[in-house]
Design an enzyme around this catalytic site. Sequence first.
Site, PDB file in Angstrom:
ATOM      1  N   HIS A  85      -7.133  -7.525   2.433  1.00 61.63           N
ATOM      2  CA  HIS A  85      -6.705  -6.711   3.565  1.00 61.63           C
ATOM      3  C   HIS A  85      -7.010  -7.382   4.904  1.00 61.63           C
ATOM      4  O   HIS A  85      -6.358  -7.075   5.904  1.00 61.63           O
ATOM      5  CB  HIS A  85      -7.351  -5.334   3.486  1.00 61.63           C
ATOM      6  CG  HIS A  85      -6.721  -4.455   2.459  1.00 61.63           C
ATOM      7  ND1 HIS A  85      -6.621  -3.087   2.597  1.00 61.63           N
ATOM      8  CD2 HIS A  85      -6.133  -4.746   1.271  1.00 61.63           C
ATOM      9  CE1 HIS A  85      -6.010  -2.580   1.538  1.00 61.63           C
ATOM     10  NE2 HIS A  85      -5.716  -3.570   0.714  1.00 61.63           N
TER      11      HIS A  85
ATOM     12  N   HIS B 116      -4.683  -6.659  -9.034  1.00 64.03           N
ATOM     13  CA  HIS B 116      -4.896  -5.440  -9.810  1.00 64.03           C
ATOM     14  C   HIS B 116      -5.425  -5.722 -11.213  1.00 64.03           C
ATOM     15  O   HIS B 116      -5.502  -4.817 -12.037  1.00 64.03           O
ATOM     16  CB  HIS B 116      -3.605  -4.629  -9.859  1.00 64.03           C
ATOM     17  CG  HIS B 116      -3.251  -4.040  -8.529  1.00 64.03           C
ATOM     18  ND1 HIS B 116      -2.119  -3.280  -8.325  1.00 64.03           N
ATOM     19  CD2 HIS B 116      -3.881  -4.096  -7.329  1.00 64.03           C
ATOM     20  CE1 HIS B 116      -2.073  -2.909  -7.050  1.00 64.03           C
ATOM     21  NE2 HIS B 116      -3.129  -3.393  -6.435  1.00 64.03           N
TER      22      HIS B 116
END
Length: 732
Positions: free
Chosen positions: A98, A260
């Site tokens: 991020h 993920h």
Amino acid sequence: MDAKTDDKDGGKCPFPHGGGRGRRNSDWWPEHLDISLLHRNSTLSDPMGKGFDYAREFESLDLDAVIKDLHALMTDSQDWWPADFGHYGGLMVRMAWHSAGTYRTTDGRGGAGAGQQRFAPLNSWPDNANLDKARRLLWPIKQKYGNKISWADLYVLTGNVALESMGFKTFGFAGGRADTWEPEELFWGPEGSWLGDERYSGERELSDPLGAVQMGLIYVNPEGPNGNPDPVAAAKDIRETFARMAMNDEETVALIAGGHTFGKTHGAGDPSLIGAEPEGGALEDQGLGWKSSFGTGFGADAITGGPEVIWTQTPTQWSNHFFENLFGFEWELDKSPAGAKQWKAKGAEANIPDPFDPTKKRLPTMLTTDLSLRFDPAYEKISRRFLENPDQFADAFARAWFKLTHRDMGPKVRYRGKLVPKEDLIWQDPIPPVDHELVGDKDIAALKAKILGSGLSVSQLVSAAFASASTYRHSDKRGGANGARIRFAPQKDWEVNQPSDLAQVLSKLEAIQKEFNGAQTDGKKVSLADLIVLGGCAAVEKAAKDAGTDIQVPFTPGRMDALEEQTDADSFKVLEPRADGFRNFIGKRKQYMSPEESLVDRAQLLNLTAPEMTALLGGLRVLGGNVGHTTHGVFTERPEKLTNDFFVNLLDMKTAWSPSATTEVVYEGRDRKTGELRWTGTRVDLIFGSHSQLRALAEVYAQSDAQPKFARDFVAAWTKVMNADRFDIVAK
């Protein structure tokens, strides 16, 4: 007027009290051109001082010791924020992702390069919820190693170590990201509320330069477009947003699946029980946000967003389980404890570990955006290949992760540390290293004379040099004169670069280069990249001398010529300006800013201050730098001479200005007494007489004693642009 008077000191307190904060100029005049972005993150806000060289500090860092400490951190679970599965890896990967994931190709802004995640608004975005905890976990390490490692570098390095600690081999790591010390006031969207989505028009056309679907998200809504759990529709959003971060389909699939493979999302309970974000928190919270009143508020009760998803059976180990689960089950829509839409595997056994209770198992779960990798035809083909070829998946993720976290660092000459990969990558815009002796002072003087005697005008030489150098973006360190990529598509064909004139200039400079290099016997050479800049410098010197000012324009050789195979033409399309106020150009593409706003935006990308912007524009006008050779803003009877006439005549009260009746965005300056047309100018020209702060700067250069100062200031600003991408000079 809301400020109270301090009777003791007899002055007014600068801080508002009582009924409000007081009105700022922007409240009274919201449409007023804001030039303050040209002065943000200056040395005045930097506590390190002018002499601090972060790159040098980083090179003295014991990188192995930092990495060892980061490895230890990963499994050192803290009571105040316990680690999922006893390992902070997933949290730290998310933090690094991020930090880098705000990067957008359209203007090169965002990204990991300045450590902006610790400042508003990024530190309080909904998509960054609870990353404040990750940064606090890192503080003892940052504190220990001090100025030798920036927050910006530490975020990325921590992400790499997190991956390595979970069994994944990364592609490499480069340090060299210097921290900034105040927030970047970027345009993140028009919305006035978190998760607003007023950024679309037409058939879901995302406005430039934005790179996310909603305010406060990094990319896409994990529940689907506006919460619609449609994996195919979500794939369209994914493709658009990842493309705006310079990722192709394969890189996109690798990043989503690779990221993920680890960790989980956090939607254990009602999200309304979450408190304020860090910037909205109470003083005593000390910059920590999202305090939750659900259960303990952390650990098994943690709420970061809506979904509660764990993708794989081994969330702290690298594996191919993501794809095995994605294709191994059919999926049915479900809701998280927080009420968010997500998917669970049909008919599956509970084989997913609980993050805190080893006796419990969960069903496999996925996000809507995960299923996009199966149900979008192009993504599905790539995903199946990765399913069947785990080695290809690992390599693709390693390379995509490196690109994600290094995309805004610019060329490899800026990279620092022993973990820098040796391989040159096309997205780094590689340039060959200098492999010959550089030209000396006598050579430079002879080449200047040759260029000025070639028949090329001052205007042509200045325009070509500025076109080559002004592609530079300080945001992601792309573009600039080094490499001479202006001779390749797409730059050679851009309207703003005046292709016909440019081709003539390049042809004559190439002939001069060939003649000079062919005559040398000692291995000395000059690059075309250097000649383009040298031609502009020679023209500026001539123009100054013709105006009565003798001045030498600094020139440092050492640029090299990139090869066409080293140039990804498609990736350079985003560098084409929609408008360029320095060249009085407005393109045919849709404009998202006024011409004067575009000028300030371009100046900020060139890392110019307001005085530098002012001097540079005034000089380019009189030197004939306008696209199409228009006379708008050429307020002089002495073209191609470096005079301060632009400012003198703009501020002349004998001239009255009014909008042109025939040409949009053009203004006519007429003699106040006779009505005779004296000049024409654009909004960009007239803003230097209309805007009070810019007028104050223009007045400095319009004064009767200003000519020498103007020439010096123009040359300084010109040189700054010409050398903007010369990181090799800084390195030396």
